[in-house]
Design an enzyme around this catalytic site. Structure first.
Site, PDB file in Angstrom:
ATOM      1  N   GLY A  11     -57.011  20.396  24.982  1.00 11.18           N
ATOM      2  CA  GLY A  11     -57.181  18.998  24.577  1.00 11.18           C
ATOM      3  C   GLY A  11     -55.876  18.331  24.174  1.00 11.18           C
ATOM      4  O   GLY A  11     -54.970  18.966  23.632  1.00 11.18           O
ATOM      5  N   THR A  79     -65.870  21.633  28.742  1.00 11.29           N
ATOM      6  CA  THR A  79     -65.689  22.973  28.189  1.00 11.29           C
ATOM      7  C   THR A  79     -66.107  24.065  29.174  1.00 11.29           C
ATOM      8  O   THR A  79     -65.483  25.130  29.234  1.00 11.29           O
ATOM      9  CB  THR A  79     -66.489  23.119  26.887  1.00 11.29           C
ATOM     10  OG1 THR A  79     -67.843  22.690  27.112  1.00 11.29           O
ATOM     11  CG2 THR A  79     -65.876  22.288  25.770  1.00 11.29           C
ATOM     12  N   GLY A 137     -73.633  18.701  19.313  1.00 10.98           N
ATOM     13  CA  GLY A 137     -74.742  19.124  20.149  1.00 10.98           C
ATOM     14  C   GLY A 137     -75.833  19.766  19.310  1.00 10.98           C
ATOM     15  O   GLY A 137     -75.555  20.554  18.401  1.00 10.98           O
ATOM     16  N   ASN A 166     -74.554  23.038  17.366  1.00  8.56           N
ATOM     17  CA  ASN A 166     -73.768  24.018  18.105  1.00  8.56           C
ATOM     18  C   ASN A 166     -72.305  23.951  17.669  1.00  8.56           C
ATOM     19  O   ASN A 166     -71.715  22.874  17.606  1.00  8.56           O
ATOM     20  CB  ASN A 166     -73.872  23.710  19.605  1.00  8.56           C
ATOM     21  CG  ASN A 166     -72.883  24.495  20.424  1.00  8.56           C
ATOM     22  OD1 ASN A 166     -72.736  25.695  20.246  1.00  8.56           O
ATOM     23  ND2 ASN A 166     -72.203  23.806  21.337  1.00  8.56           N
ATOM     24  N   HIS A 360     -23.573  28.624 -13.448  1.00  7.85           N
ATOM     25  CA  HIS A 360     -23.477  27.174 -13.274  1.00  7.85           C
ATOM     26  C   HIS A 360     -22.691  26.807 -12.015  1.00  7.85           C
ATOM     27  O   HIS A 360     -21.610  27.335 -11.783  1.00  7.85           O
ATOM     28  CB  HIS A 360     -22.755  26.497 -14.454  1.00  7.85           C
ATOM     29  CG  HIS A 360     -23.058  27.071 -15.790  1.00  7.85           C
ATOM     30  ND1 HIS A 360     -24.179  26.744 -16.500  1.00  7.85           N
ATOM     31  CD2 HIS A 360     -22.382  27.969 -16.555  1.00  7.85           C
ATOM     32  CE1 HIS A 360     -24.184  27.396 -17.648  1.00  7.85           C
ATOM     33  NE2 HIS A 360     -23.107  28.160 -17.700  1.00  7.85           N
ATOM     34  N   TYR A 363     -20.746  28.342  -5.653  1.00  4.76           N
ATOM     35  CA  TYR A 363     -21.109  28.821  -4.319  1.00  4.76           C
ATOM     36  C   TYR A 363     -20.530  30.209  -4.115  1.00  4.76           C
ATOM     37  O   TYR A 363     -19.314  30.405  -4.195  1.00  4.76           O
ATOM     38  CB  TYR A 363     -20.595  27.897  -3.215  1.00  4.76           C
ATOM     39  CG  TYR A 363     -20.827  28.502  -1.850  1.00  4.76           C
ATOM     40  CD1 TYR A 363     -22.114  28.586  -1.325  1.00  4.76           C
ATOM     41  CD2 TYR A 363     -19.771  29.034  -1.106  1.00  4.76           C
ATOM     42  CE1 TYR A 363     -22.350  29.177  -0.095  1.00  4.76           C
ATOM     43  CE2 TYR A 363     -19.998  29.627   0.130  1.00  4.76           C
ATOM     44  CZ  TYR A 363     -21.290  29.700   0.624  1.00  4.76           C
ATOM     45  OH  TYR A 363     -21.525  30.291   1.838  1.00  4.76           O
TER      46      TYR A 363
END
EC number: 2.7.7.23
Length: 452
Positions: A11, A79, A137, A166, A360, A363
């Site tokens: 779909g 389907t 259905g 269904n 604190h 890096y």
């Protein structure tokens, strides 16, 4: 169990208003179709046939690593037509399970019940009773047994009053299914080949049709728009949270917790609000996770505290550590026992030794850091020269003063001290003080510039 599965995923999903196929939209961080594939694999499906149509390239790019047989439905003619595209692959004597890529929450327990319920030569059909069956259905019974399914657009006013509907999920034997599919006609309001018409065909042959209900009705809810997807997301997350609570995990607010992978927990875990778990995460005993944290593919050992708004991915955190708030641990980060990493610290591909601290604005990248090291505020391991990365090695008991830059490759020996504001370009010996600062200059009676 000897069975194969067909997953209908062709779909377009017009109501999603999206450029990608509907079944690739994610629930709990995983494409809906992948949830269904995983359910089939969890039950040991011999073959999984994935019927696709719209966005085939995207489908295969996203799900190409899955153990599925790709079946193209070039035209979406219903389907029944979709399942028929896969029917040449069916063995005559095997059970064939039909599922849907946009019904992601169906459980292994429900599927097992359905497979077990299939009567010899007949069909096992998954149905559910809804207060508002509009659009679905209807299950038609005669004195108890199911004899047919009538789609909403083809139903009479009397049939529209029926509340048993269904789900589309069913099991039939491969040889029977191929015969019934080949005989389908499209003489209906939609002009499509309905899979549901095989129920009447089976009944006409005197074959039994056994209706089975899901463990939970939410399992068979499909997704046609983003509102429905959001509803299923919340239902899924509520179920995951409930399981964790039952296992002894303290979720401060179960409605504000997202599990988008798997979580293995020890005893006495506490998780605050708005925490997201992705991938595979393991938490030891007495771990506390603060509000707003994101944990992905990581291991956190006993008695460790992760303070709020920290992001941890691909990292290992030892016992009695403290992380955060606002810390980022990237892949390859390893914190040994009793290490401390504080606010606005980023760590990548680094082993931080036992008892070491970076509290604190720091890096740390591509580094080996020893025990009991103190890394001051604003320290940067400069690991990248624009083309290649290099490693920084720091021994035990080192003190690195604030606002220092360590230009890799460089080694700092045990017990060394780096004065604040230094730029380190050469190795530092054990127990050495290294300091590099520009000479101070003072100008008396300085006049600040004025605006012109």
């Amino acid at each position: 169990m000897n069975f194969s599965a067909v997953i209908l995923a062709a779909g377009k999903g017009t109501r999603m208003y999206s450029n990608k196929p509907k079944v690739l939209h994610t629930l709990a961080g995983k494409p809906m179709a992948k949830h269904v594939i995983d359910t089939c694999e969890g039950l040991g499906a011999k073959n999984i046939h994935l019927v696709y149509g719209h966005g085939g390239d995207q489908m295969q790019a996203e799900l190409g690593q899955e153990r599925v047989t790709w079946v193209l439905q070039a035209e979406q003619l219903g389907t029944g037509h979709a399942v028929n595209q896969a029917s040449p692959e069916f063995s005559d004597d095997e059970k064939v399970l039909i599922l849907y890529g946009d019904v992601p929450l169906i459980s292994t327990a429900t599927v097992e019940n359905l497979l077990d319920a299939q009567p010899t030569g007949g069909i096992a059909l998954l149905t559910v009773v809804l207060d508002n069956p509009m659009g679905y259905g209807r299950i038609i019974r005669r004195n108890g047994p199911v004899i047919a399914i009538v789609e909403q657009k083809d139903a009479t006013e009397e049939q529209k009053l029926i509340k048993e509907i269904n789900t589309g999920v069913m099991v039939a034997t491969g040889g029977d299914l191929k015969r019934w599919l080949a005989a389908l006609k499209n003489e209906n309001a939609q002009g499509e080949y309905y899979l549901t018409d095989i129920i009447a065909a089976a009944h006409d042959e005197g074959r039994a049709v056994e209706a089975v209900h899901p463990v939970s009705p939410i399992e068979v809810e499909g997704v046609n728009d983003r509102a429905q997807l959001a509803r299923l997301e919340r239902a899924y997350q509520a179920a995951q949270a409930q399981k964790l609570l039952e296992q002894g995990v303290m979720l401060r607010d179960p409605s504000r917790f997202d599990l988008r992978g798997s979580l293995q927990c020890g005893m006495d875990i506490e998780i605050d609000v708005n925490v997201i778990i992705e991938g595979n995460v393991t938490l030891g005993d007495n771990v506390v996770i603060g509000a707003g944290c994101v944990l992905k593919d990581c291991e956190i050992d006993d008695n460790t505290i992760i303070r709020p708004y920290s992001v941890i991915e691909g990292a290992t955190v030892g016992e009695k550590c403290t992380v955060g708030p606002f810390t980022r641990l990237r892949p390859g980060a390893e914190l040994c026992n009793d290490a401390h990493v504080g606010n606005f610290v980023e760590v990548k591909n680094v082993r931080l030794g036992e008892g070491s601290k970076a509290n604190h604005l720091t890096y740390l990248g591509d580094a080996e850091i020893g025990k009991r090291v103190n890394v001051g505020a604003g320290v940067i391991t400069c690991n990248y020269d624009g083309a290649n990365k290099f490693k920084t090695i720091i021994g035990d008991d080192v003190f690195v003063g604030s606002d220092s830059q360590l230009i890799a490759p460089v080694t700092i020996g045990n017990g060394a001290t780096i004065g604040a504001g230094s730029t380190v370009t050469k190795d530092v010996a054990e127990n050495e003080l290294m300091i590099s600062r520009a000479k101070e200059r003072r100008i008396e009676h300085w006049q600040r510039p004025t605006k012109k």
